[in-house]
Structure formats: structure tokens, C-alpha cells
Design a protein around this motif. Structure first.
Motif, short mmCIF file in Angstrom:
data_model
loop_
_atom_site.label_atom_id
_atom_site.label_comp_id
_atom_site.label_asym_id
_atom_site.label_seq_id
_atom_site.Cartn_x
_atom_site.Cartn_y
_atom_site.Cartn_z
N VAL A 137 0.83 -1.20 0.00
CA VAL A 137 0.00 0.00 0.00
C VAL A 137 0.87 1.25 0.00
O VAL A 137 0.61 2.23 -0.70
CB VAL A 137 -0.94 -0.01 1.23
CG1 VAL A 137 -1.71 1.30 1.32
CG2 VAL A 137 -1.89 -1.19 1.16
N GLN A 138 1.96 1.21 0.80
CA GLN A 138 2.81 2.39 0.90
C GLN A 138 3.72 2.56 -0.32
O GLN A 138 3.90 3.66 -0.83
CB GLN A 138 3.68 2.29 2.17
CG GLN A 138 2.89 2.41 3.48
CD GLN A 138 2.19 1.12 3.86
OE1 GLN A 138 2.48 0.06 3.32
NE2 GLN A 138 1.27 1.22 4.80
N THR A 139 4.32 1.46 -0.80
CA THR A 139 5.30 1.57 -1.87
C THR A 139 4.70 1.45 -3.26
O THR A 139 5.35 1.78 -4.25
CB THR A 139 6.37 0.49 -1.70
OG1 THR A 139 5.75 -0.81 -1.74
CG2 THR A 139 7.10 0.65 -0.38
N ASN A 140 3.47 0.92 -3.32
CA ASN A 140 2.76 0.81 -4.60
C ASN A 140 3.55 -0.01 -5.62
O ASN A 140 3.55 0.28 -6.81
CB ASN A 140 2.49 2.23 -5.18
CG ASN A 140 1.44 2.18 -6.27
OD1 ASN A 140 0.53 1.35 -6.24
ND2 ASN A 140 1.56 3.07 -7.24
N HIS A 141 4.20 -1.07 -5.14
CA HIS A 141 5.01 -1.87 -6.05
C HIS A 141 4.20 -2.94 -6.79
O HIS A 141 4.60 -3.41 -7.84
CB HIS A 141 6.16 -2.54 -5.30
CG HIS A 141 5.75 -3.36 -4.11
ND1 HIS A 141 4.96 -4.46 -4.19
CD2 HIS A 141 6.04 -3.19 -2.79
CE1 HIS A 141 4.78 -4.98 -2.99
NE2 HIS A 141 5.40 -4.22 -2.11
N ASN A 142 3.06 -3.34 -6.21
CA ASN A 142 2.21 -4.37 -6.81
C ASN A 142 2.97 -5.68 -7.03
O ASN A 142 2.76 -6.39 -8.01
CB ASN A 142 1.62 -3.89 -8.15
CG ASN A 142 0.23 -4.49 -8.40
OD1 ASN A 142 -0.45 -4.87 -7.46
ND2 ASN A 142 -0.17 -4.56 -9.66
N GLY A 143 3.84 -6.01 -6.08
CA GLY A 143 4.65 -7.22 -6.19
C GLY A 143 4.25 -8.27 -5.18
O GLY A 143 3.62 -7.99 -4.16
N ILE A 144 4.58 -9.50 -5.49
CA ILE A 144 4.30 -10.62 -4.59
C ILE A 144 5.39 -11.67 -4.77
O ILE A 144 5.95 -11.82 -5.87
CB ILE A 144 2.91 -11.22 -4.86
CG1 ILE A 144 2.44 -12.09 -3.69
CG2 ILE A 144 2.88 -12.02 -6.14
CD1 ILE A 144 0.98 -12.51 -3.79
#
Length: 503
Positions: free
Chosen positions: A465-472
Motif C-alpha cells: 500500500v505504501q510503496t505501490n510496487h504491486n509485487g508478490i
């Protein structure tokens, strides 16, 4: 004393002969329950043993045994010639009205009647995985490859020998002495450490090591630096210990030491937590120059480095860089690792390596939360290390996991390259997968559930949510080749279904 009252013992007390509990104890339990609930209050006269046995259709000796037990525990009292009564000195309990009860007995234990600490940051969504499904994890070993035959053989041999009987009693809180000796040789040879047994504390997995370090270093909001994507269980542990987390950037060379230096100039920093070999979650390796710079900063500003080297043994393309602890000459590094990744998650044996004074304090703390580990299993592992079994197993699974990594990355790029981006990890057991931002992981895995593909990963746990990287993180090591193909095939079907619904 109160005169006897008619009480429906026959319909109230139900004894079950199929239970693995004596009938007289079942009778005790239920009479105690009636007293506690206020249905049988103090000085109430109980039926005679013959009368109650007739009511319940049980042997009179069973009732006598139950009464004897209740007398011993102080619930009832007996007066010759008068009978048996609920004890007079019990507190008067207000009877519970029928409308206040519930037919679901277990629900009475769901709500406490006292205050206790709640830690919302420890909440995790439970995944109820049904049969014939696949669960995507964030990078764990394949437990099916564990050397169970070797473990069982050595374990049995140890338990049969008389001179190992001392392992069944209380032992050294620092851990099994033979295992500590074996670890000294193993870690000095494989990781370039320069330690003795005084520097080694055996733990139940690396997580206990992180917990012990946090308890020693963080209090009263002491500052600890972590990466702005990080192993979230470590973050939870630091918060739980009372620490204040300060985040810095993680790029392709690992945690940014320039940002660490800036923070050191502004604040008192007590610790820096790093997973340098393969950063969790992004899998990047901390570069050699940043490793040296981090050690210099630790020496200059007198902070501790918690080096969590959770998967050092799994590096596929070249020899791994030696850990920070191998170059720690002034005593700034607490080195944490374990055998969970090498063997299987259930084998909870890890190690906490540090200066002797720190290890001594960690051992004292460990004593009050977990007196000691599994001494026989620790002895088993000591022999497996000394005999070379661990090294042989590591070499075996390293080849298997490399093959799985290559297959997974190849299929992921070929079949899903238009939706995701990733770097092939140099080591470890997982891939850091970035999803095109026009999609959401929640949508992907909600659709995947319909096809029996689940995940216990929450992308938000990595600071999404904070970094907005959309990674997993997607683990590949625990899947065989057929399972890898199935995972990719299901994801292809999911993306196809989502695209069709949007058109």
C-alpha cells in the motif's frame, strides 16, 4: 441444612461409555458443572449412592467412586447418618437462567471475562485449503525431499544407546553441546566465520533468533532500520518488542547504505535488520561494497546488525558472497540462520551467533520462554552434520531447485510475460513478481480460487500500500515440475478470464 429437593439427575446427567474417560470421572465432571452453574447450591443434599445408581443405570460402586473423588477435591461433604451434601463453604453462585445459555456449548468459551493485550498487527488471514488444491507460498522447501530415512535411522540409534539417556532430562539452555561444536566447524568452513561454541545458541528456528535479538536490542521505542520492503514477520517482531521501525530504500544492490548513514546522523540507531543474501521479499543480493559500508557504519555508530541469512545455502549461478558476520571484527553482528530451508519447515532448529556477552543474555531470555529445544533431534542433526549428510542433502536439493527455478521462470516469461515482470533470482526459493498495475493481485487470486489455486501471500504484507510496487513473492521450490506447469496454466486461464470479462 436444606431439605432434599427433587432434581432431574436422570435427564441432566448423561454418561457416555464410548468416551475414553472413566464413568465415575464423567459423573464427577457433571456434578461439578452443576455446582459451578448454581444449579446445585451449597448444602444441597445429594442422592444416596444406591438411589443415584438406579437413576443413571450404573453400578453403585461407580457412584461411590465419584463421591469419593468429589470429597477429596472438596466439592461435597458427608455426615454419618445424615447423607452427602454440596460443601457448605463454596461461594454462593447465582444460577444461570435458561434464556442466558446457548445450545452451542463451545460458544461459552469464545468470549473472555477479563482484559488482555490485543496485537492487531499480528493478524493473518487463515487459508482453509481443501483437498486437491495447490497453495502458492512465499518460498519454502519441498518437504517431500526431506531426508526422513536418514533422520529416523540416526534418531532411533540415539534413543537406543544408554549413554544418550541424559538427553531425556533437562540440558544446557544454550543447546546440545555436540550440535554447537558441529555448527562451529560447519559455519566456519562454509561461511568463513571465526567462532567458538561460546558464540553459539541453538534456537527453535531462525524466528526465535529474531525474537531474542529484538528483545535484547529494542525497548522504549529504540530505532531499528529495515528495508522499505521487508520480511513482515520480522517487522511484527520488532514492533512487538517496542521498537520503532525506520525504512530505507531497497534497490537492485540491496538496502541503501547512504540512506542508513543519513538516518544515523539524525537519530540514535540501535539496530539494522538485513537479509543480505537474498533480500526478503525482492530476492536481490546486497552488493559487496554495501556490505563493507554497512559494517563500517555499525562500527562508527555502534549499532547492531541483525543478519538473517535464511537461505544462504541456495545460490544457483555462482558461489555466494560470504555473510557480513565473516568480516565482523568488533562484534557488531548477530548472525541468525537455521535448517528449516535446508530440510523442512517442521524441523525447528536454528542458531543465534554473536559475541559471547550477547549470547549469554539471549540464553537467559530463552530460558524463560522455552527452557530448551528437542535435545534428541539436536543430537541427530549434530551427527548428520558431522557425517556430511546435511551437505550431501543440500547439494542434492540445490540441483533440483535450480531446475525448478529455470522451468518456472521460463514458463512465467513465456506464458505471462505481458502481465508480469520479474528478475530471475540468483538464489533462494521464490521469485519477486511485479504485476502490471492495471491488474490487482486480489482479483487474480480470487479468480484462481475457483480453479483450486490458493495463496497464503498477502501482497500488502510487503508494504504494498505504501510503496505501490504491486509485487508478490511466488515460491517455486516446493512444486515439482508437473505442479509448476499446473500453476502457470491456471494463472493463464485466470488472466484470460479477466480479460474476457473486461471486454
Amino acid at each position: 441444612m436444606n431439605s432434599p429437593v427433587l432434581f432431574p439427575y436422570k435427564s441432566t446427567i448423561v454418561l457416555d461409555r464410548s468416551l475414553n474417560r472413566h464413568l465415575y470421572l464423567q459423573l464427577c465432571d457433571q456434578i461439578i458443572g452443576l455446582i459451578k452453574s448454581g444449579k446445585l447450591h451449597a448444602t444441597t443434599k445429594l442422592p444416596g449412592s444406591r438411589s443415584l445408581s438406579n437413576h443413571l443405570q450404573i453400578h453403585r460402586k461407580t457412584v461411590i467412586a465419584a463421591y469419593d473423588e468429589l470429597l477429596t477435591q472438596g466439592w461435597i461433604e458427608s455426615f454419618p447418618g445424615k447423607g452427602t451434601f454440596v460443601a457448605n463453604d463454596l461461594p454462593i453462585i447465582k444460577p444461570i437462567l435458561l434464556k442466558e445459555t446457548t445450545t452451542n456449548v463451545s460458544s461459552r468459551n469464545e468470549k473472555s471475562n477479563f482484559e488482555f493485550n490485543i496485537r492487531p498487527y499480528l493478524d493473518r488471514k487463515a487459508i482453509n485449503v481443501v483437498k486437491d488444491t495447490i497453495l502458492i507460498n512465499d518460498g519454502i522447501p519441498d518437504h517431500r525431499l526431506a531426508p526422513t530415512d536418514d533422520i529416523a535411522k540416526i534418531y532411533r540409534n540415539i534413543t537406543k544407546k544408554i549413554h544418550h539417556q541424559h538427553l531425556l532430562t533437562y540440558n544446557d539452555v544454550y543447546g546440545n553441546r555436540d550440535l554447537r561444536k558441529a555448527l562451529v566447524q560447519y559455519l566456519n568452513q562454509t561461511r568463513g566465520l571465526k567462532i567458538t561454541t561460546d558464540n553459539v545458541l541453538i534456537t527453535r528456528g531462525s524466528q526465535m533468533g529474531i525474537y531474542l535479538a529484538s528483545q535484547l536490542l529494542l525497548k522504549n521505542q529504540n530505532n531499528i532500520i529495515v528495508g522499505n520492503t521487508n520480511y513482515m514477520t520480522a517487522n511484527d517482531t520488532f514492533i512487538n518488542a517496542g521498537g520503532t521501525i525506520k525504512s530505507v530504500t531497497v534497490d537492485n544492490n540491496g538496502i541503501d547504505t547512504n540512506e542508513i548513514e543519513k538516518l544515523c546522523k539524525k537519530h540514535i540507531i540501535n539496530a539494522v535488520y538485513v537479509t543480505p543474501h537474498h533480500h526478503h521479499p525482492t530476492t536481490v543480493t546486497l552488493s559487496a561494497d554495501r556490505r563493507m559500508r554497512l559494517l563500517e557504519l555499525a562500527q562508527q555508530y555502534n549499532f547492531a546488525i541483525i543478519e538473517d541469512d535464511y537461505d544462504y545455502d541456495f545460490h544457483y549461478d555462482n558461489a555466494p558472497i560470504l555473510p557480513l558476520a565473516s568480516n565482523d571484527y568488533l562484534g557488531n553482528v548477530i548472525y541468525i540462520g537455521g535448517f528449516t530451508k535446508i530440510i523442512a519447515p517442521a524441523l525447528r532448529i536454528g542458531y543465534f551467533i554473536g559475541p559471547k556477552d550477547v549470547v549469554d543474555q539471549a540464553a537467559k531470555l530463552r530460558r524463560i520462554i522455552d527452557r530448551q529445544g528437542d535435545t534428541i533431534l539436536e543430537q541427530t542433526l549434530a551427527q548428520m552434520i558431522s557425517q556430511g549428510d546435511i551437505q550431501r542433502h543440500t547439494n542434492k536439493v540445490l540441483k533440483i531447485y535450480k531446475t525448478r527455478r529455470d522451468l518456472f521462470c521460463s514458463l512465467l516469461k513465456d506464458k505471462l510475460g505481458s502481465y508480469v515482470t520479474f528478475e530471475i533470482p540468483k538464489g533462494g526459493m521464490a521469485i519477486w513478481v511485479l504485476l502490471d498495475k492495471k491488474y490487482k493481485w486480489d482479483t487474480i487470486f480470487n479468480e484462481a480460487k475457483k480453479l483450486k489455486l490458493y495463496t497464503n501471500n498477502d501482497w500488502k504484507r510487503y508494504g504494498g500500500v505504501q510503496t505501490n510496487h504491486n509485487g508478490i513473492r511466488i515460491g517455486f521450490a516446493s512444486f515439482n515440475e508437473n505442479e509448476i506447469r499446473k500453476v502457470i496454466a491456471v494463472l493463464v486461464q485466470v488472466f484470460s478470464s479477466i480479460n474476457d470479462s473486461e471486454q
